[in-house]
Write a protein that holds these residues in place. Sequence first.
Motif, short mmCIF file in Angstrom:
data_model
loop_
_atom_site.label_atom_id
_atom_site.label_comp_id
_atom_site.label_asym_id
_atom_site.label_seq_id
_atom_site.Cartn_x
_atom_site.Cartn_y
_atom_site.Cartn_z
N PHE A 533 -7.53 5.09 7.98
CA PHE A 533 -6.46 4.36 7.30
C PHE A 533 -5.09 4.89 7.75
CE2 PHE A 533 -10.22 4.08 4.76
CZ PHE A 533 -10.25 2.76 4.31
N ASP A 538 -3.70 3.64 1.07
CA ASP A 538 -4.76 2.70 1.45
C ASP A 538 -6.12 3.36 1.36
OD1 ASP A 538 -2.87 0.76 1.93
OD2 ASP A 538 -2.83 1.07 4.12
N GLU A 541 -7.15 3.65 -2.35
CA GLU A 541 -7.59 2.37 -2.92
C GLU A 541 -9.01 2.06 -2.46
OE1 GLU A 541 -5.00 -0.91 -2.43
OE2 GLU A 541 -3.27 0.08 -3.32
#
Length: 559
Positions: A533, A538, A541
Amino acid sequence: MKPKILRMLQRKDLTKEQIVKDIIAGIIVAIIALPLSIALGISSGVSPEKGLITAIIAGFFISFLGGSRVQIGGPTGAFVVIVYGIIQNYGLEGLILATIMAGIILVIMGFLKLGSVIKFVPHPITVGFTSGIAITLLSTQIKDLLGLKINNVPAEFFEKWQSYLTNIHSFNLSTFLVGLGSLLIIVLWPRINKTIPGSLIALIIATLAVKFLNLPVETIGSRFGEISSSLPAPKLEIVDLNTIKELFKPAMTIAILAAIESLLSAVVADGMIGGKHDSNMELVAQGVANITSGLFGGIPATGAIARTAANVKNNGRSPIAGMVHAVTLLLIMIVLMPLAKLIPMTSLAAILIVVSYNMGEWSTFKSLLKAPKSDVTVLITTFLLTVIFDLVVAIEIGMIFAMCLFMKRVADTTKIKGMINEIRNLEDNDSSLNLDNIDDMVLVYEINGPFFFGIVHKFMDVMNEIKPSAEVLVLDMKNANALDASAIDALERLYHRCENYKIKLLLANIQPQPKKVLQKMGFLNLIGKNSIFDSKEDALEASLNIATNKPLNGQTAIA
């Protein structure tokens, strides 16, 4: 790579006024270099004219081909102990061959553009071995200063002093008084006149005193007999491969010292004139100078800081000054060399005692003792090894110490830190999700600092504490700007460990250098693109999505 003189001619930097200044500076530097070259030649274990030959031949080529505007080359005090030891072990022929081999090594170093590598030698090492050489050079002058009757002085430091103490009964008071008087003149003369070197005045006064007072003091003539006043024809002996192999280490010693000292001198000169030298061209020039010096029967040469500084202070600003210095020495040698046999050996010893004191960076040495313990360790180790053993051993072990201590410092600055409540702090969390045990399910760690072999053990210690009950492990590599093969091996071990425990490993914020290495060594393919990522947010999540097995913001959970 162009000699500095060619660059200056192309840019039309040479004016008639500056050329006149350079000629005057060259003549003054030659007068300074005259007694030094003779003294350094004798202390190195060769006849006095060989010191002058070195200053003439090597000095000319160092200026003509060099990458510095103002560098003055010739024999230096740093080489005395090394040259003396080589002559003791291999004879004069061995020294000449080692000097030529060192020149070839220096030329190769220059063409390989290794000039910039010298800057990676730590300051405590250069101060340590310079001060160590100063002590050993000082110790070589005791015999001539005191007039001791010793046929063969040992090359080793402690054996040398043992020889002095054993033969102290042969102390010559007249010799000592002439040497002491020469020493006082050299030290005090600058208060009277700073243009004419005190060493030259000391030689003249001491020579006249010994000659007309008929003092029982050893002179150059009584030790060496008649001295040649002409340049010998260049010659090269045919040697076998075994001899070359045997002389490779001494040659490498000469090359390393010549490279370090010449580039340090060039840096000092840059600071004095506000210029910038070409380090690689300087190495080539030093190499050619040592090859030609050896061919003419001379000894090793390098950039001389004291003579270079004298050149700058007398308004020398181009290589013309160095070339004039060499030509002037040649004329002096042809005209006045027969008179050199009258010079007292004790006066030359006095000159080199002052040289040894000046080359030792004692104020810097003292200030470095207040530095961090690692630097003090490197300084003292290099200093003692230079005195007790030799320069190569000192630099080798000093560099190993410096590198190990540097890696330890870097490793100590790299931290592997676990982050708490990272998931709970995410913006726009779905309030319907059950986050009671999320901190045990999603583990977040940051790598702060270079990720290399020195930090791998710390990294694995932290990773081994991870519980098998976790669902996701996120590694934030935002502050890991460098990564090596050992770090990749640790990441692969971590990946397989996570795979065994059914833990998903995610990487975030991979920096350019680590990303390139991870790609080339196949780790990114191993872990998969869906585990990489661009940001920590990100990755978090995605971690929440995996841990709760529910889509987040319309995304599909990563399996």
